[in-house]
Design a protein around this motif. Structure first.
Motif, PDB file in Angstrom:
ATOM      1  N   ALA A   1      -6.043   5.795   0.232  1.00  0.00           N
ATOM      2  CA  ALA A   1      -5.042   4.892   0.422  1.00  0.00           C
ATOM      3  C   ALA A   1      -4.495   5.750   1.619  1.00  0.00           C
ATOM      4  O   ALA A   1      -4.222   4.324   2.945  1.00  0.00           O
ATOM      5  CB  ALA A   1      -4.295   5.252  -1.076  1.00  0.00           C
ATOM      6  N   ARG A   2      -4.591   6.633   2.289  1.00  0.00           N
ATOM      7  CA  ARG A   2      -3.683   6.857   3.196  1.00  0.00           C
ATOM      8  C   ARG A   2      -4.538   6.859   4.229  1.00  0.00           C
ATOM      9  O   ARG A   2      -3.957   6.417   5.220  1.00  0.00           O
ATOM     10  CB  ARG A   2      -2.829   8.464   2.956  1.00  0.00           C
TER      11      ARG A   2
ATOM     12  N   LEU B   1       0.653  -0.975  -0.026  1.00  0.00           N
ATOM     13  CA  LEU B   1      -0.096  -0.334  -0.420  1.00  0.00           C
ATOM     14  C   LEU B   1       0.975   0.714   0.444  1.00  0.00           C
ATOM     15  O   LEU B   1       0.746   2.034  -0.746  1.00  0.00           O
ATOM     16  CB  LEU B   1      -0.966   0.020   1.304  1.00  0.00           C
ATOM     17  N   GLN B   2       1.619   1.282   0.757  1.00  0.00           N
ATOM     18  CA  GLN B   2       2.838   2.085   0.587  1.00  0.00           C
ATOM     19  C   GLN B   2       3.229   2.784  -0.267  1.00  0.00           C
ATOM     20  O   GLN B   2       3.667   3.740  -0.827  1.00  0.00           O
ATOM     21  CB  GLN B   2       4.683   1.666   2.237  1.00  0.00           C
TER      22      GLN B   2
ATOM     23  N   LYS C   1      -8.255   9.251  -4.806  1.00  0.00           N
ATOM     24  CA  LYS C   1      -7.379   8.255  -4.650  1.00  0.00           C
ATOM     25  C   LYS C   1      -6.200   7.570  -3.048  1.00  0.00           C
ATOM     26  O   LYS C   1      -6.102   7.348  -2.402  1.00  0.00           O
ATOM     27  CB  LYS C   1      -6.534   7.913  -5.653  1.00  0.00           C
ATOM     28  N   ILE C   2      -5.195   8.990  -3.627  1.00  0.00           N
ATOM     29  CA  ILE C   2      -4.243   9.004  -2.562  1.00  0.00           C
ATOM     30  C   ILE C   2      -4.373   9.763  -0.825  1.00  0.00           C
ATOM     31  O   ILE C   2      -4.062   8.173  -0.123  1.00  0.00           O
ATOM     32  CB  ILE C   2      -3.666  10.227  -2.868  1.00  0.00           C
TER      33      ILE C   2
ATOM     34  N   ASP D   1       1.910   1.742  -3.637  1.00  0.00           N
ATOM     35  CA  ASP D   1       1.282   2.263  -4.311  1.00  0.00           C
ATOM     36  C   ASP D   1       0.963   3.494  -4.028  1.00  0.00           C
ATOM     37  O   ASP D   1       0.898   4.687  -4.805  1.00  0.00           O
ATOM     38  CB  ASP D   1      -0.474   1.454  -3.979  1.00  0.00           C
ATOM     39  N   ILE D   2       0.662   4.016  -3.085  1.00  0.00           N
ATOM     40  CA  ILE D   2       0.936   5.447  -2.438  1.00  0.00           C
ATOM     41  C   ILE D   2       1.915   6.345  -3.397  1.00  0.00           C
ATOM     42  O   ILE D   2       1.446   7.430  -4.079  1.00  0.00           O
ATOM     43  CB  ILE D   2       0.615   5.390  -1.612  1.00  0.00           C
TER      44      ILE D   2
ATOM     45  N   LYS E   1      -6.891   4.299   4.181  1.00  0.00           N
ATOM     46  CA  LYS E   1      -6.230   2.516   4.369  1.00  0.00           C
ATOM     47  C   LYS E   1      -5.110   1.931   5.679  1.00  0.00           C
ATOM     48  O   LYS E   1      -5.221   1.225   6.534  1.00  0.00           O
ATOM     49  CB  LYS E   1      -6.178   2.197   2.583  1.00  0.00           C
ATOM     50  N   LEU E   2      -3.977   3.432   5.149  1.00  0.00           N
ATOM     51  CA  LEU E   2      -3.138   2.801   5.441  1.00  0.00           C
ATOM     52  C   LEU E   2      -3.013   3.483   7.043  1.00  0.00           C
ATOM     53  O   LEU E   2      -2.074   2.028   7.511  1.00  0.00           O
ATOM     54  CB  LEU E   2      -1.647   4.078   4.848  1.00  0.00           C
TER      55      LEU E   2
END
Length: 149
Positions: A79-80, A35-36, A75-76, A38-39, A82-83
Motif C-alpha cells: 500500500a505504501r 489509501l492513506q 499489505k502495508i 487504509d494504510i 502504491k501511495l
C-alpha cells in the motif's frame, strides 16, 4: 453589432480540458486519501496484533500470528508503494492541470483583448456618426440662416 470572438471554440475547448484535468486531479486526491486511511487501519491492526501476541502461549498460535503479521506487513508495504506511485501521479496531474489553467487564461486574455478592440472600434464608429450628424446639422443650420437673410 455584437461581439464574437473568432476563437471562442478554442477557448471553450481549453476550459473543458482544464475542467477535466481538475476533475481527474480531484479523483486522484480522493483515492490517495482513501489509501492513506487504509494504510492507517492496517498499521493499527498490526500494532494491536503485536500487542496481543504477547499473550500467546501455544506454538501454533504464535506461528499463525507470525504468519498473519507478515501478511499485514506485506499489505502495508504494498500500500505504501502504491501511495508513492499515486503521489507521483498526483504531481503529474497537478502539472497538467496548471498547464491547462495557463492555456485557458491565455485564451481568455486574448478574448478580453479582442473585446476591448471591438469596443474601441464601436466607439470610433459611433463618434464618427455623431460627428457626421453634427456636421449635417451645422450645414442645415447655415443653409437655413442664409435663406432667411
Amino acid at each position: 453589432m455584437t461581439f464574437q470572438f473568432a476563437y471562442e471554440h478554442i477557448l471553450n475547448l481549453k476550459e473543458k480540458e482544464k475542467e477535466q484535468a481538475f476533475l481527474e486531479y480531484g479523483r486522484l486526491v480522493k483515492q490517495k486519501d482513501q489509501l492513506q486511511a487504509d494504510i492507517y487501519l492496517l498499521e493499527q491492526e498490526h500494532d494491536q496484533r503485536n500487542e496481543r501476541s504477547q499473550c500467546l502461549t501455544s506454538l501454533l498460535e504464535i506461528q499463525q500470528q507470525s504468519h498473519y503479521m507478515n501478511l499485514l506487513i506485506l499489505k502495508i508495504d504494498g500500500a505504501r508503494e502504491k501511495l508513492q506511485k499515486m503521489e507521483d501521479e498526483l504531481r503529474n496531474r497537478k502539472e497538467k492541470y496548471m498547464q491547462k489553467h495557463k492555456d485557458e487564461r491565455m485564451w481568455t486574455f486574448l478574448r478580453e483583448k479582442a473585446y476591448d478592440t471591438f469596443l474601441q472600434k464601436e466607439k470610433k464608429i459611433e463618434q464618427e456618426q455623431l460627428d457626421e450628424i453634427a456636421t449635417i446639422r451645422h450645414f442645415h443650420q447655415r443653409i437655413k440662416e442664409s435663406s432667411q437673410t
